[in-house]
Scaffold this active site. Structure first.
Site: not given
Length: 637
Positions: A305, A329-330, A333, A352, A410, A418
């Site tokens: 994003e 979705h992006e 953001h 998210e 990560d 999410y």
């Protein structure tokens, strides 16, 4: 090569010089860059940064870099503007693999600096003694193996004729090419002058001040960019390649390689409508333009994003506009993640979870409740799979506010932030009603615009602006349980798709020996097809697998989501005829969402799957971005 001045007058002049060629709605940088506040919440300390922002913090980054494709490195300077507490004598920056040549103040006077011991995840602290300086200039270059940057050979691109570079900064990778305070809670404005080889175009996640570039002595062209709004540093992004642009609407458009532009622009025709739908829900889009860059296949995420310029995988170009929920979705953001950003990676769900919820609302507004319900129902399945993979309902990593001490951020980027985050917001919506919830969310984005947020801060905002002293409502939702406890609370809202009832029945009938539902398949959406394949038993006779593969052409599927669902089924059944399709899929794209689970599935198949995994990974690993490599390396030994 000269350092681009970061003075307000210079930025404004650069904007005016490029104004005639800038796409619609571009604006000149403001006279005074906005400085975002730091979060004062007790849970706002970022354990993934060496920075000490309460003493000395970066407020603005000014890059002047040359892309050295032969050496696979960025070379030049980063000038940093600092905000200092009284008595501050040094600033601590984040750096990983950078070769520091010199550091001076704004007048060119050398400053003392030290690079501390390196941590495998965090890199090393770069400490600069200021001697009163509020602006420092760092001459440096990135390492050829800097994790944020992927340098592609011409053969790895669609056009096969020119090299390509792109960056991926989330979560803490931008410190491998930019020496700054690489923490999402330390928002920074920025400008850049990027010199690219002749014949290649540079784009960045900012306003483009010189769309055609400026000729540079000795060859190449210089492109200038400005981001006048403070952003989390992981959102500074760059790509350089054989790029062309096509408008999609008044303030939207797409960049990609010329050979794939026609198909790409057709696929993304509804982007302008998405922006309009998002604004109707939660307020104005505040970033000027919303463009996309569709990248080569090695891009590790579905999308990223980056403000004003979403980076997207070509795996969404399905030929039928069936995977555009990723764009929704992006785009979402732009509010949740870019406008209001998690202050630390422990609260990745604030980016998210909100975005998955918002994405689904955009899809509902444009394509109807049935489409949105199917997407939400698939997400529910993904959530339960993620909970199982995280150790079940008592697993500590099933919490929204996650403990990442001593870990790479990560590790927390699973489906839990999410989908559990989205389920949490749907649960609140159910209890307070959609009208009241929408009004709250719109106000939330306004109140915290261009600021970092934490779980503690969000809960405090809920209590002040939504619960308003209603203890019974707060207890019914049980916010503390949702955020800080593992598993899925009993009051979680499961959006169930009525369309899936018929799909599940067809899957059950086929598994029991029935014929492949050809007529139904022809009328199904991508979500229904994914549901059908995903609902088939993980143990099926080879003749049943052959029947479904032949009927629907699954091994040759161009739709990446359906292909992935099929390959997971095939691997679970050790179905040898699908291995060539599997190999082509894993070497033809590097999207971590697809690649990592397939290697995990292969590895779990022991003496059958592990030799296949090793053979394929030996070929595909060099093609993947560092984000994907580092994940798969943990599986394939």
């Amino acid at each position: 090569m000269s350092l681009i001045s970061n003075t307000p007058r210079a930025v404004l002049m650069a904007a005016l010089l490029g104004a005639a060629a800038v796409p619609a709605l571009a604006q000149a940088a403001p006279a005074k860059p906005m400085v975002a506040p730091l979060s004062t919440a007790s849970d706002a300390t970022d354990i993934h940064s060496y920075a000490k922002p309460k003493i000395a913090r970066v407020t603005h980054v000014d890059l002047d870099l040359t892309a050295d494709f032969a050496g696979k490195k960025m070379v030049g300077t980063a000038a940093l503007d600092l905000q200092l507490a009284p008595g501050a004598k040094e600033v601590v920056l984040d750096s990983k693999g950078l070769v520091i040549k010199s550091i001076t103040d704004a007048k060119g006077q050398p400053l003392k600096w030290t690079l501390g011991p390196a941590d495998p995840h965090l890199g090393a602290p770069l400490t600069v003694v200021l001697n009163g300086a509020k602006r420092i200039v760092i001459a440096y270059e990135s390492a050829p193996d800097g994790a944020a940057l992927q340098w592609l050979s011409p053969s790895q691109t669609a056009g096969k004729a020119k090299p390509y570079l792109f960056s991926q900064g989330e979560a803490i990778l931008n410190r491998t090419w930019i020496p700054t305070q690489d923490s999402p809670g330390i928002r920074q404005t920025w400008t850049a002058r990027i010199v690219a080889p002749e014949g290649l175009k540079a784009v960045m996640s900012a306003e483009m001040l010189t769309p055609d570039g400026e000729p540079v002595a000795g060859g190449g062209r210089a492109y200038r960019f400005a981001m006048d709004k403070p952003v989390a540093p992981y959102l500074i992004a760059i790509a350089i390649g054989d790029l062309t642009f096509q408008p999609l609407g008044q303030r939207t458009g797409v960049y990609t390689e010329p050979s794939v532009m026609k198909a790409t622009a057709w696929e993304l025709a509804d982007v302008e409508k998405m922006v309009e739908a998002a604004e109707k829900l939660y307020g104005p889009y505040r970033w000027g333009r919303y463009d996309l860059l569709v990248l080569p296949p090695s891009f590790p995420f579905g999308g990223m994003e980056n403000p004003r310029l979403t980076f997207a995988t070509p795996t969404i170009i399905a030929g039928d506009r069936s995977l555009v929920s990723l764009v929704a979705h992006e785009l979402a953001h732009s509010w949740s993640g870019n406008l209001v950003t998690n202050a630390t990676w422990a609260d990745f769900w604030l980016n998210e979870g909100f975005t998955v919820y918002f994405e689904n609302r955009i899809m509902e507004a444009l394509y109807g409740k049935d489409t949105a319900a199917m997407l939400a129902d698939l997400g529910w399945t993904d959530l339960h799979r993620a909970i199982d993979e995280a150790g079940g309902p008592t697993g500590p990593d099933t919490r929204l506010h996650i403990d990442l001490t001593g870990r790479d951020p990560d590790d927390g980027m699973t489906d839990i932030p999410y989908e559990k985050g989205a389920a949490f917001l749907r649960t609140i919506e159910k209890e307070v009603g959609r009208e009241r919830w929408d009004a709250y969310l719109r106000g939330y984005f306004d109140r915290h615009a261009f600021q970092p947020q934490t779980a503690e801060g969000f809960i405090a905002d809920l209590r002040t602006h939504l619960f308003k002293g209603d203890k019974a409502l707060e207890a019914k939702i049980d916010v503390q349980r949702w955020v800080y406890q593992p598993g899925l609370p009993e009051n979680a809202v499961h959006v169930q798709s009525k369309a899936f009832e018929a799909v599940d029945a067809q899957a059950k009938a086929f598994a029991a020996g029935g014929t492949a539902p050809l007529d139904a398949w022809k009328g199904w959406s991508t979500s229904e097809r994914v549901r059908f394949v995903g609902s088939l038993p993980r143990q099926l006779p080879a003749e049943r697998l052959a029947a479904v593969d032949t009927a629907f052409g699954l091994s040759a599927q161009g739709n990446s989501e359906i292909r992935f669902a099929w390959l997971q089924l095939a691997v679970a059944n050790r179905y040898e005829p699908a291995v060539p399709s599997l190999e082509q899929f894993l070497t033809g794209q590097g999207r971590r969402k697809f690649v990592a689970p397939l290697f995990v599935s292969l590895w779990g198949q022991g003496e059958w799957g592990q030799p296949i995994a090793k053979r394929i990974y030996a070929t595909s690993r060099p093609l993947y971005h560092a984000v994907t490599r580092e994940t798969v390396d943990k599986t394939v030994k």
